[in-house]
Each structure stands twice: as structure tokens, then as C-alpha cells.
Write a protein that holds these residues in place. Structure first.
Motif, PDB file in Angstrom:
ATOM      1  N   THR A   1       0.807  -1.220   0.000  1.00  0.00           N
ATOM      2  CA  THR A   1       0.000   0.000   0.000  1.00  0.00           C
ATOM      3  C   THR A   1       0.837   1.264   0.000  1.00  0.00           C
ATOM      4  O   THR A   1       0.430   2.300  -0.522  1.00  0.00           O
ATOM      5  CB  THR A   1      -0.933   0.022   1.230  1.00  0.00           C
ATOM      6  N   GLY A   2       2.029   1.209   0.571  1.00  0.00           N
ATOM      7  CA  GLY A   2       2.847   2.422   0.653  1.00  0.00           C
ATOM      8  C   GLY A   2       3.345   2.902  -0.700  1.00  0.00           C
ATOM      9  O   GLY A   2       3.548   4.088  -0.908  1.00  0.00           O
ATOM     10  N   GLU A   3       3.551   1.981  -1.618  1.00  0.00           N
ATOM     11  CA  GLU A   3       4.188   2.357  -2.891  1.00  0.00           C
ATOM     12  C   GLU A   3       3.270   2.255  -4.088  1.00  0.00           C
ATOM     13  O   GLU A   3       3.602   2.768  -5.158  1.00  0.00           O
ATOM     14  CB  GLU A   3       5.387   1.426  -3.146  1.00  0.00           C
ATOM     15  N   VAL A   4       2.129   1.590  -3.941  1.00  0.00           N
ATOM     16  CA  VAL A   4       1.341   1.256  -5.121  1.00  0.00           C
ATOM     17  C   VAL A   4       0.839   2.503  -5.841  1.00  0.00           C
ATOM     18  O   VAL A   4       0.871   2.556  -7.078  1.00  0.00           O
ATOM     19  CB  VAL A   4       0.188   0.286  -4.758  1.00  0.00           C
ATOM     20  N   ILE A   5       0.394   3.510  -5.099  1.00  0.00           N
ATOM     21  CA  ILE A   5      -0.147   4.717  -5.747  1.00  0.00           C
ATOM     22  C   ILE A   5       0.951   5.407  -6.552  1.00  0.00           C
ATOM     23  O   ILE A   5       0.738   5.829  -7.704  1.00  0.00           O
ATOM     24  CB  ILE A   5      -0.746   5.674  -4.697  1.00  0.00           C
ATOM     25  N   GLU A   6       2.127   5.534  -5.966  1.00  0.00           N
ATOM     26  CA  GLU A   6       3.235   6.169  -6.674  1.00  0.00           C
ATOM     27  C   GLU A   6       3.609   5.372  -7.915  1.00  0.00           C
ATOM     28  O   GLU A   6       3.887   5.942  -8.988  1.00  0.00           O
ATOM     29  CB  GLU A   6       4.442   6.294  -5.727  1.00  0.00           C
TER      30      GLU A   6
ATOM     31  N   LEU B   1       1.643   3.362  -9.697  1.00  0.00           N
ATOM     32  CA  LEU B   1       0.590   3.518 -10.697  1.00  0.00           C
ATOM     33  C   LEU B   1       0.683   4.897 -11.356  1.00  0.00           C
ATOM     34  O   LEU B   1       0.548   5.030 -12.581  1.00  0.00           O
ATOM     35  CB  LEU B   1      -0.789   3.345 -10.058  1.00  0.00           C
ATOM     36  N   ALA B   2       0.895   5.916 -10.538  1.00  0.00           N
ATOM     37  CA  ALA B   2       1.004   7.284 -11.071  1.00  0.00           C
ATOM     38  C   ALA B   2       2.179   7.386 -12.035  1.00  0.00           C
ATOM     39  O   ALA B   2       2.067   7.994 -13.108  1.00  0.00           O
ATOM     40  CB  ALA B   2       1.160   8.282  -9.936  1.00  0.00           C
TER      41      ALA B   2
END
Lengths: 260, 62
Positions: free
Chosen positions: A174-179, A181-182
Motif C-alpha cells: 500500500t505504501g508504494e502502489v499509488i506512486e 501507478l502514477a
């Protein structure tokens, strides 16, 4: 409309190509039986990792030889291993738009052979990106498919697939997934905007995430901030029965929507 | 070679832009063989009949 799905046996499919026809054919036979399908003709959506495509626009008076020459330069294909096809998509007097694809013949024929082994007759093999573009009513958008492994991004403009990109992402981190994906979405946007005509891609064009609820709401908001495009759930394609989980069967629905 | 920008797509023309490609069919080939005969045998048979009719007509005259 009926649907059934099952994972491919471990190691049986690699990079979109079938490595173990017998194992995959066995699963296909079970799926057909489970869905109680009597039809024996099959249409296949092939992974974009087996091919490269381009959408090219030419002046209205461009000659066939000049178009062919340019397509060959963009998509080099040796005579035996790689096949190539092109299709004129639109002609409106001022310009001609051509969709061209180069594909690995052996791997494509491998898909057909596997389907035959399952007792079915393959009639169509088409790239998944083209199938997906057919299901999306929004003419300009990105589709982020988190169900695929590796994950896939498809940029659609003018209702045609323009850029396909696959990347690995661990949705559990969860800590890295958004970055992550972005970063992947920004790289696709950046690449497309450097192409002729790509700079017109609207900042209001949505990013559709499938399957729905792949990310928590807070994650969606953060992703929207980082990418600068609206993030939305993928709407159902038109005329699909409500009981069908359309997100799982988008490529199949795109195949069914073919006119030929 | 001029490469033009893709123009704005009107909604009414959207379906025209939906490409369909079948990788099973190589360019120039058809997915199922077309039924197309050869006209030559028909012409040959026609000529033969005409010549036979002419020969018969000449034979009658003679």
C-alpha cells in the motif's frame, strides 16, 4: 449471455504465448462445459505482448506505396517470423488514418492450435487492446487494468488504441502502489503527448480503473492528484446483461461487438 | 510524407473509427475460401457449340 473464467495453469501461458497447449486446452474444455456453450466457433483476444501496433495519419492524397513504405519503416517485420497487417480506419478527404500491426506469427498460430485442441474452431484472433477500445464509449481515455498480470495501461484516443504499456505492481504494498501507478500512467501520457497529434490529449480525459474497487477511495484521490486526470470506475459497455461481471470479460465483450 | 494531426472525432462518425483486424488472416487472404469459378471453360464450350452449329449449317448448305 453467459460467461465463465478460470486461471491458466501455472507456467502454461507466459508473456501472452501458450507454453503448454494441452493444459490450456483442458481448462478451455472445462470452461465451455461449465458455461454450457454449444457453439464451436471461437474468437480469441491475444495479448498485446505478442504484437506492436501503430495508428498513423497521412495526407488525403498519400499513395498506397508511400503509406506501405512508411508502415514498413515503423513496424519492421521479417518475412517468416513476424506478420504484418494494416487497415485504413477512416478517410475523410483531408487525411487517411491507418491502423497497422506487426505480430509474432508463431505465437498467434499457437493460440489457434490450442483452441483447436480444445475442440473449438478459431475464426478470429484480435489484439486485446483493439477489443477493449471497442467496449469503451469515451473516445479519449486511459484504461488501467489491474486484473491483468502484469498490469496494463491502454491509452485510447479517437476511439482507437494508441499506446499499450504493461508493468509489474504489487497491489498489496500500500505504501508504494499509488506512486507506482502514477508513474506508469504519467509515462504513458508523456509518451503519447510527444507523438504527432498527441499534445491535444485532453486533461479531462478520464483514467478508468478496472476492476472496480481495486483501490480504496483515498488511493483514488491521491492518484488523481499525481496524474492530473480524473480517475473513474470503468462503466459497463452498452447492451451488456447486468448479471455479467463486465470488468472480467471486457476483451470477450469487445470480440462479440465485432461486426464481422 | 506529410503526417497530419488526427482531427476531432464527431460522435456520429465514431463507429467508423472502430477498427477490426483478424490476425488469423494474412493480408490479401480471406478467412474462408471464396467460391469463384473460371470463365474459360464456359467460353471454350460456347465456342465449341458455335463452331459445331456453323459446321452443321455449312454442311446443310453444301
Amino acid at each position: 449471455m453467459r460467461g465463465s473464467e478460470a486461471p491458466a495453469p501455472t507456467g502454461a501461458v507466459r508473456g501472452g504465448a501458450v507454453e503448454d497447449s494441452g493444459a490450456v486446452a483442458k481448462v478451455l474444455r472445462q470452461l465451455v462445459a461449465r458455461a454450457e456453450v454449444k457453439e464451436t466457433r471461437a474468437m480469441i483476444a491475444a495479448s498485446d505482448s505478442l504484437a506492436s501496433f501503430r495508428v498513423l495519419t497521412f495526407a488525403g492524397d498519400a499513395t498506397e506505396p508511400s503509406i506501405e513504405s512508411y508502415v514498413q519503416a515503423q513496424l519492421p517485420a521479417d518475412g517468416s517470423r513476424m506478420g504484418r497487417q494494416r487497415l485504413e480506419v477512416t478517410t475523410n478527404g483531408d487525411e487517411r488514418t491507418v491502423y497497422a500491426v506487426a505480430f509474432d506469427r508463431q505465437k498467434v498460430q499457437g493460440l489457434a492450435a490450442t483452441v483447436r485442441l480444445a475442440g473449438l474452431e478459431p475464426t478470429v484472433i484480435e489484439l486485446k487492446s483493439l477489443c477493449l477500445a471497442r467496449t469503451v464509449t469515451e473516445p479519449a481515455c486511459l484504461v488501467l487494468d489491474l486484473a491483468a498480470d502484469p498490469a496494463e495501461i491502454l491509452l485510447i484516443d479517437g476511439s482507437l488504441p494508441r499506446v499499450w504499456h504493461s508493468f509489474r505492481v504489487d497491489l498489496e504494498s500500500t505504501g508504494e502502489v499509488i506512486e507506482k501507478l502514477a508513474s506508469a500512467l504519467r509515462s504513458v501520457l508523456s509518451f503519447y503527448k510527444r507523438l504527432p497529434g498527441g499534445s491535444d490529449f485532453s486533461p479531462d480525459a478520464p483514467v478508468f480503473i478496472t476492476p472496480d474497487r481495486s483501490l480504496p477511495t483515498s488511493g483514488t484521490g491521491a492518484l488523481e492528484q499525481l496524474v492530473g486526470q480524473p480517475i473513474l470506475a470503468l462503466p459497463s459497455p452498452p447492451r451488456v446483461s447486468p448479471e455479467i461481471r463486465y470488468a472480467s470479460f471486457l476483451a470477450c465483450i469487445g470480440l462479440i461487438m465485432r461486426r464481422r | 510524407m506529410k503526417i497530419k494531426r488526427p482531427g476531432q472525432v464527431r460522435e456520429t462518425e465514431r463507429r467508423r473509427h472502430l477498427a477490426e483486424v483478424n490476425l488469423l488472416v494474412e493480408r490479401g487472404e480471406k478467412a474462408s475460401p471464396s467460391r469463384r469459378g473460371c470463365i474459360l471453360p464456359v467460353i471454350g464450350v460456347g465456342l465449341m457449340l458455335l463452331l459445331a452449329a456453323l459446321a452443321a449449317a455449312v454442311g446443310l448448305v453444301l
